[in-house]
Design a protein around this motif. Structure first.
Motif, PDB file in Angstrom:
ATOM      1  N   GLY A  48      16.945  60.741  11.551  1.00 40.41           N
ATOM      2  CA  GLY A  48      15.609  60.509  11.799  1.00 40.41           C
ATOM      3  C   GLY A  48      14.825  60.442  10.491  1.00 40.41           C
ATOM      4  O   GLY A  48      14.093  59.383  10.497  1.00 40.41           O
ATOM      5  N   VAL A  49      15.239  61.054   9.573  1.00 40.93           N
ATOM      6  CA  VAL A  49      14.560  60.833   8.264  1.00 40.93           C
ATOM      7  C   VAL A  49      14.953  59.366   7.611  1.00 40.93           C
ATOM      8  O   VAL A  49      14.138  58.431   7.193  1.00 40.93           O
ATOM      9  CB  VAL A  49      15.206  61.739   7.096  1.00 40.93           C
ATOM     10  CG1 VAL A  49      14.733  61.241   5.835  1.00 40.93           C
ATOM     11  CG2 VAL A  49      14.775  63.155   7.746  1.00 40.93           C
ATOM     12  N   LEU A  50      16.151  58.828   8.038  1.00 45.18           N
ATOM     13  CA  LEU A  50      16.602  57.534   7.441  1.00 45.18           C
ATOM     14  C   LEU A  50      15.922  56.539   8.475  1.00 45.18           C
ATOM     15  O   LEU A  50      15.362  55.094   7.824  1.00 45.18           O
ATOM     16  CB  LEU A  50      18.160  57.399   7.781  1.00 45.18           C
ATOM     17  CG  LEU A  50      18.985  58.190   6.440  1.00 45.18           C
ATOM     18  CD1 LEU A  50      20.216  58.068   6.728  1.00 45.18           C
ATOM     19  CD2 LEU A  50      18.560  58.012   5.000  1.00 45.18           C
ATOM     20  N   LEU A  51      15.774  56.824   9.763  1.00 43.36           N
ATOM     21  CA  LEU A  51      15.010  56.204  10.544  1.00 43.36           C
ATOM     22  C   LEU A  51      13.615  55.695  10.192  1.00 43.36           C
ATOM     23  O   LEU A  51      13.127  54.616  10.040  1.00 43.36           O
ATOM     24  CB  LEU A  51      14.985  56.473  11.811  1.00 43.36           C
ATOM     25  CG  LEU A  51      14.083  55.592  12.844  1.00 43.36           C
ATOM     26  CD1 LEU A  51      14.625  54.254  13.219  1.00 43.36           C
ATOM     27  CD2 LEU A  51      14.064  56.368  14.294  1.00 43.36           C
ATOM     28  N   GLY A  57      10.323  50.319   5.467  1.00 41.59           N
ATOM     29  CA  GLY A  57      10.768  49.353   4.831  1.00 41.59           C
ATOM     30  C   GLY A  57      11.684  49.703   3.443  1.00 41.59           C
ATOM     31  O   GLY A  57      11.759  49.007   2.496  1.00 41.59           O
ATOM     32  N   ALA A  58      12.122  50.917   3.621  1.00 48.23           N
ATOM     33  CA  ALA A  58      13.126  51.386   2.257  1.00 48.23           C
ATOM     34  C   ALA A  58      14.266  50.750   2.152  1.00 48.23           C
ATOM     35  O   ALA A  58      14.843  50.872   1.123  1.00 48.23           O
ATOM     36  CB  ALA A  58      13.083  52.845   2.535  1.00 48.23           C
ATOM     37  N   PHE A  59      14.739  50.019   3.165  1.00 56.66           N
ATOM     38  CA  PHE A  59      16.131  49.522   3.055  1.00 56.66           C
ATOM     39  C   PHE A  59      16.216  48.108   2.967  1.00 56.66           C
ATOM     40  O   PHE A  59      15.689  47.297   4.101  1.00 56.66           O
ATOM     41  CB  PHE A  59      17.084  50.152   4.176  1.00 56.66           C
ATOM     42  CG  PHE A  59      17.086  51.623   4.254  1.00 56.66           C
ATOM     43  CD1 PHE A  59      17.286  52.312   3.040  1.00 56.66           C
ATOM     44  CD2 PHE A  59      16.489  52.481   5.359  1.00 56.66           C
ATOM     45  CE1 PHE A  59      17.139  53.916   3.262  1.00 56.66           C
ATOM     46  CE2 PHE A  59      16.660  53.438   5.457  1.00 56.66           C
ATOM     47  CZ  PHE A  59      16.854  54.404   4.342  1.00 56.66           C
ATOM     48  N   ASP A  60      16.982  47.519   2.162  1.00 57.42           N
ATOM     49  CA  ASP A  60      17.093  46.098   2.117  1.00 57.42           C
ATOM     50  C   ASP A  60      18.375  45.564   2.913  1.00 57.42           C
ATOM     51  O   ASP A  60      19.536  46.313   2.743  1.00 57.42           O
ATOM     52  CB  ASP A  60      17.344  45.628   0.552  1.00 57.42           C
ATOM     53  CG  ASP A  60      17.547  44.029   0.223  1.00 57.42           C
ATOM     54  OD1 ASP A  60      17.489  43.319   1.371  1.00 57.42           O
ATOM     55  OD2 ASP A  60      17.705  43.627  -0.660  1.00 57.42           O
ATOM     56  N   ARG A  65      22.767  49.905  -1.458  1.00 58.32           N
ATOM     57  CA  ARG A  65      22.463  50.889  -2.538  1.00 58.32           C
ATOM     58  C   ARG A  65      21.216  51.721  -2.030  1.00 58.32           C
ATOM     59  O   ARG A  65      21.379  52.789  -2.276  1.00 58.32           O
ATOM     60  CB  ARG A  65      22.098  49.949  -3.555  1.00 58.32           C
ATOM     61  CG  ARG A  65      21.625  50.749  -4.852  1.00 58.32           C
ATOM     62  CD  ARG A  65      21.268  50.069  -5.947  1.00 58.32           C
ATOM     63  NE  ARG A  65      20.982  50.915  -6.913  1.00 58.32           N
ATOM     64  CZ  ARG A  65      21.088  50.480  -8.502  1.00 58.32           C
ATOM     65  NH1 ARG A  65      21.733  49.626  -8.802  1.00 58.32           N
ATOM     66  NH2 ARG A  65      20.598  51.257  -9.150  1.00 58.32           N
ATOM     67  N   PRO A  66      20.199  51.173  -1.454  1.00 55.14           N
ATOM     68  CA  PRO A  66      19.017  52.004  -1.268  1.00 55.14           C
ATOM     69  C   PRO A  66      19.405  53.177   0.001  1.00 55.14           C
ATOM     70  O   PRO A  66      19.101  54.052  -0.212  1.00 55.14           O
ATOM     71  CB  PRO A  66      17.873  50.976  -0.422  1.00 55.14           C
ATOM     72  CG  PRO A  66      18.499  49.589  -1.114  1.00 55.14           C
ATOM     73  CD  PRO A  66      20.008  49.797  -1.143  1.00 55.14           C
ATOM     74  N   LEU A  67      20.199  52.601   0.764  1.00 51.87           N
ATOM     75  CA  LEU A  67      20.613  53.574   1.832  1.00 51.87           C
ATOM     76  C   LEU A  67      21.494  54.835   1.240  1.00 51.87           C
ATOM     77  O   LEU A  67      21.062  55.909   1.447  1.00 51.87           O
ATOM     78  CB  LEU A  67      21.555  52.898   3.102  1.00 51.87           C
ATOM     79  CG  LEU A  67      21.834  54.065   4.234  1.00 51.87           C
ATOM     80  CD1 LEU A  67      20.893  54.725   4.948  1.00 51.87           C
ATOM     81  CD2 LEU A  67      22.851  53.101   4.831  1.00 51.87           C
ATOM     82  N   VAL A  68      22.480  54.552   0.315  1.00 51.44           N
ATOM     83  CA  VAL A  68      23.197  55.274  -0.196  1.00 51.44           C
ATOM     84  C   VAL A  68      22.365  56.336  -1.328  1.00 51.44           C
ATOM     85  O   VAL A  68      22.802  57.553  -1.117  1.00 51.44           O
ATOM     86  CB  VAL A  68      24.314  54.761  -0.989  1.00 51.44           C
ATOM     87  CG1 VAL A  68      25.192  55.847  -2.105  1.00 51.44           C
ATOM     88  CG2 VAL A  68      25.562  54.082  -0.056  1.00 51.44           C
ATOM     89  N   THR A  69      21.395  55.749  -1.874  1.00 52.74           N
ATOM     90  CA  THR A  69      20.767  56.328  -2.661  1.00 52.74           C
ATOM     91  C   THR A  69      19.901  57.495  -1.896  1.00 52.74           C
ATOM     92  O   THR A  69      19.530  58.521  -2.427  1.00 52.74           O
ATOM     93  CB  THR A  69      19.848  55.314  -3.688  1.00 52.74           C
ATOM     94  OG1 THR A  69      20.427  54.452  -4.189  1.00 52.74           O
ATOM     95  CG2 THR A  69      18.869  56.209  -4.356  1.00 52.74           C
TER      96      THR A  69
END
Length: 184
Positions: A48-51, A57-60, A65-69
């Protein structure tokens, strides 16, 4: 491993705390195993946090890389604050209550996400000032909830509990800021 019954009891305990009922603490498993299993609370909220971050717009789409970070930052946040609070509770004479607080803190994450996720989805679907205002109101309510959890679990006064919440907020902001810079 954790069973569904313990998950349900723990989430119910967090819900009771959110309603201002200190009896919610009685629903948590406070054994050594229960402390470790309480980290399932943050694990359950991670998608849910990642959603929510994705909606912002945090993920390209072309890079992991942004997701893993963000996942690494989440894990650091879930461990850094408890380590800091373990020391603080010893210093203020509440060391024996640290495990109770940690369990309540971890399971309260589920209740917090349950409150924030609908607001984030509304803000994504209907941009404008109303969802932003609603987000602010829910965030303030959750800060009061976190303060209540700290106050009853550690048996401290409101000021001490509030300072712990501010510390959590500052540490989380620092970790998120670093993650955002690294993740791009």
């Amino acid at each position: 491993m954790i069973g569904l019954a313990e998950i349900a009891r723990s989430i119910y305990g967090g819900w009771r705390l959110a309603r201002g009922d200190a009896g919610g603490l009685d629903w948590f498993t406070l054994s050594a195993g229960g402390v470790w299993r309480s980290f399932w609370g943050p694990v359950l909220v991670l998608p849910g946090v990642l959603l929510v971050q994705g909606l912002d717009g945090a993920f390209d789409a072309g890079s992991l890389r942004p997701l893993v970070t963000q996942i690494i930052a989440f894990v650091i946040g879930c461990t850094a604050f408890p380590l800091l609070v373990a020391q603080i509770t010893e210093e203020i004479g509440r060391g024996p209550l640290f495990c109770r607080y940690l369990v309540a803190y971890n399971w309260s994450a589920v209740i917090q996400l349950a409150a924030l996720l609908p607001v984030a989805l509304l803000a994504w679907a209907v941009p404008g000032p109303l969802p932003s205002l609603l987000n602010l109101v829910v965030t303030i309510a959750l800060l009061f909830y976190q303060t209540y959890v700290a106050r009853v679990a550690l048996a401290v006064n409101g000021l001490t509990a509030s300072l712990l919440v501010v510390l959590d907020l500052l540490l989380g902001t620092l970790i998120q800021g670093v993650a955002d810079r690294i993740g791009g």
